[in-house]
Design a protein around this motif. Structure first.
Motif, PDB file in Angstrom:
ATOM      1  N   GLU A  70       0.806  -1.223   0.000  1.00 61.41           N
ATOM      2  CA  GLU A  70       0.000   0.000   0.000  1.00 61.41           C
ATOM      3  C   GLU A  70       0.838   1.272   0.000  1.00 61.41           C
ATOM      4  N   ASP A  72       3.220   4.364  -1.464  1.00 65.08           N
ATOM      5  CA  ASP A  72       3.327   5.172  -2.667  1.00 65.08           C
ATOM      6  C   ASP A  72       4.613   4.835  -3.422  1.00 65.08           C
ATOM      7  N   THR A 109       0.809   9.829  -6.240  1.00 64.98           N
ATOM      8  CA  THR A 109      -0.064   8.769  -6.751  1.00 64.98           C
ATOM      9  C   THR A 109      -1.177   8.456  -5.761  1.00 64.98           C
ATOM     10  N   LEU A 110      -0.820   8.267  -4.502  1.00 61.51           N
ATOM     11  CA  LEU A 110      -1.827   7.926  -3.499  1.00 61.51           C
ATOM     12  C   LEU A 110      -2.731   9.111  -3.179  1.00 61.51           C
ATOM     13  N   GLU A 112      -3.786  11.418  -5.176  1.00 60.45           N
ATOM     14  CA  GLU A 112      -4.793  11.539  -6.224  1.00 60.45           C
ATOM     15  C   GLU A 112      -5.784  10.375  -6.180  1.00 60.45           C
ATOM     16  N   LYS A 113      -5.284   9.188  -5.900  1.00 59.38           N
ATOM     17  CA  LYS A 113      -6.160   8.009  -5.784  1.00 59.38           C
ATOM     18  C   LYS A 113      -7.148   8.181  -4.630  1.00 59.38           C
ATOM     19  N   TYR A 114      -6.646   8.539  -3.462  1.00 62.08           N
ATOM     20  CA  TYR A 114      -7.508   8.684  -2.295  1.00 62.08           C
ATOM     21  C   TYR A 114      -8.490   9.837  -2.454  1.00 62.08           C
ATOM     22  N   GLN A 116      -9.757  11.034  -5.279  1.00 60.93           N
ATOM     23  CA  GLN A 116     -10.809  10.637  -6.211  1.00 60.93           C
ATOM     24  C   GLN A 116     -11.857   9.774  -5.512  1.00 60.93           C
ATOM     25  N   SER A 117     -11.387   8.863  -4.681  1.00 65.83           N
ATOM     26  CA  SER A 117     -12.292   8.003  -3.926  1.00 65.83           C
ATOM     27  C   SER A 117     -13.152   8.823  -2.967  1.00 65.83           C
ATOM     28  N   SER A 128      -5.192   6.222   4.223  1.00 70.82           N
ATOM     29  CA  SER A 128      -4.959   7.441   3.445  1.00 70.82           C
ATOM     30  C   SER A 128      -4.042   8.429   4.157  1.00 70.82           C
ATOM     31  N   THR A 132       0.424   8.992   3.236  1.00 72.87           N
ATOM     32  CA  THR A 132       0.650  10.214   2.463  1.00 72.87           C
ATOM     33  C   THR A 132       1.310  11.330   3.269  1.00 72.87           C
ATOM     34  N   THR A 190       1.737  11.877 -12.597  1.00 69.09           N
ATOM     35  CA  THR A 190       0.324  11.695 -12.309  1.00 69.09           C
ATOM     36  C   THR A 190      -0.471  12.818 -12.981  1.00 69.09           C
TER      37      THR A 190
END
Length: 384
Positions: A70, A72, A109-110, A112-114, A116-117, A128, A132, A190
């Motif tokens: 998990e 980054d 990366t994380l 932006e991923k988190y 968006q979620s 999260s 980060t 990203t």
């Protein structure tokens, strides 16, 4: 002036240039840039990615421990490169060395991923926050290496890695520790990060050579982002296995004229280079590895600062950004790697846009420059 010499006993990296010192040097000799057009989000842009071997090594590291799955990419890049560095320096795990690794953007990366979620269902993933935080990189490297010294993280934009060197030198000179692992790690490829650079109108739209760093006649900005990590092992005193020595350090910050630019004659660079030189004769510097990000103003203003400090006896000037792009927080250590490689191989690496004859056949001293948003310049003087 430094109270005692600082030895660089190892420097390791992973980037588009390669994953080993041999691969990196071969990349510097081949005359080709290492950037490619790739799809990031909805846009096709120039970028500098890890080599196939580098990507494979990072993938294997991620799968080697359930705790690493998990993390980054910026953390994994740092861990992989740090392992190589302490092996090359022959440091034992669990020994008393400090760790200072920074990043300009951090866990892009994380993040932006988190995010968006979160926008979808207004809730955050369990990991999260811990995955980060800014200290995430150094803390995981220290965990992985089982180091027992101080553990520090910071972000000072694009001069982050060289600020890590400054900080380590201060710790070493203080006598609180005698070894420090320093570096920078960046994984900025990203969608949101690229969009931010495009919004500044500094991202490259060139075709043949995407990043025209040190092309002082270019008419448009040509910065290209790259992913990379680079780590150096610093030790107090003159060590027999030293790759090079740190002879001087300099730093300066100037009042901002604009959020992303330095003054027309880069006063911060003038001050940092003068501080790094101290009482030394400027003519003893054989080469300078410029920050030179490939922007019109950034490249030109740094060159003007060098002319102010070195007058009509300009050292050989070079940069690696035309080859590997701008790796943000890792860039200063990649520049230091180029300086070490030139010292080791006694070979000047030139830039295709800037023709200049070396003033001497030998390379004994090389200065390395870095600066970032905020006008925070660093200069490090290295000697063989």
């Amino acid at each position: 002036m430094l109270k005692e010499s600082i030895s660089i006993t190892a420097l390791s990296s992973t980037s588009a240039l390669g994953d080993t010192p041999v691969e990196v040097w071969e990349s510097y000799l081949d005359g080709q840039h290492k950037m490619a057009e790739i799809q990031i989000g909805e846009h096709s842009v120039w970028a500098s990615k890890l080599t196939t071997i580098g990507e494979s090594n990072i993938r294997q590291l991620r799968l080697s421990d359930t705790k690493y799955k998990e993390l980054d990419p910026s953390v994994l890049l740092a861990m992989h490169t740090a392992r190589k560095a302490i092996t090359a320096a022959k440091w034992r795990e669990e020994s008393n060395f400090g760790v200072n690794i920074g990043s300009s953007r951090g866990a892009t990366t994380l993040f932006e991923k988190y995010h968006q979620s979160f926008l979808k269902d207004s809730s955050a993933a369990t990991l999260s926050s811990p995955t980060t935080t800014l200290g995430n990189i150094s803390s995981w490297v220290a965990h992985d290496l089982k180091s027992k010294g101080p553990d520090i993280s910071h972000s000072i934009t694009c001069s982050t890695a060289l600020h890590a060197v400054l900080n380590a030198v201060a710790w070493l000179q203080s006598g609180l520790t005698d070894k420090f692992l320093v570096g920078g790690s960046e994984s900025p490829l990203t969608p949101f990060t690229i969009a931010q650079m495009q919004a500044l109108k500094i991202y490259s739209k060139e075709r043949e050579i995407p990043c025209r760093a040190m092309d002082l006649g270019k008419k448009r900005n040509s910065m290209v982002l790259g992913e990379a990590a680079a780590m150096a092992c610093l030790e107090l005193g003159k060590k027999g296995n030293a790759l090079a020595y740190i002879d001087g350090i300099g730093y300066a910050t100037e009042p901002l004229e604009h959020n992303v630019s330095i003054s027309t004659d880069a006063k911060c660079f003038q001050d940092s280079m003068k501080m790094a030189l101290g009482d030394m004769d400027p003519t003893t510097v054989d080469a300078i590895v410029l920050h030179a990000p490939g922007t019109i103003k950034g490249d030109l203003h740094e060159k003007r600062a060098i002319e102010k400090v070195f007058c009509n006896k300009i050292p050989f000037l070079t940069t690696n950004k035309w080859k590997v792009g701008h790796t943000f927080g890792a860039s200063g250590l990649l520049s230091m790697e180029l300086a070490l490689q030139m010292l080791q191989h006694q070979t000047y690496i030139s830039v295709p846009f800037f023709n200049q004859e070396p003033k001497s056949d030998t390379i004994k001293k090389v200065m390395v420059n870095a600066v970032g948003f905020g006008g925070n310049a660093v200069s490090i003087l290295l000697s063989k």
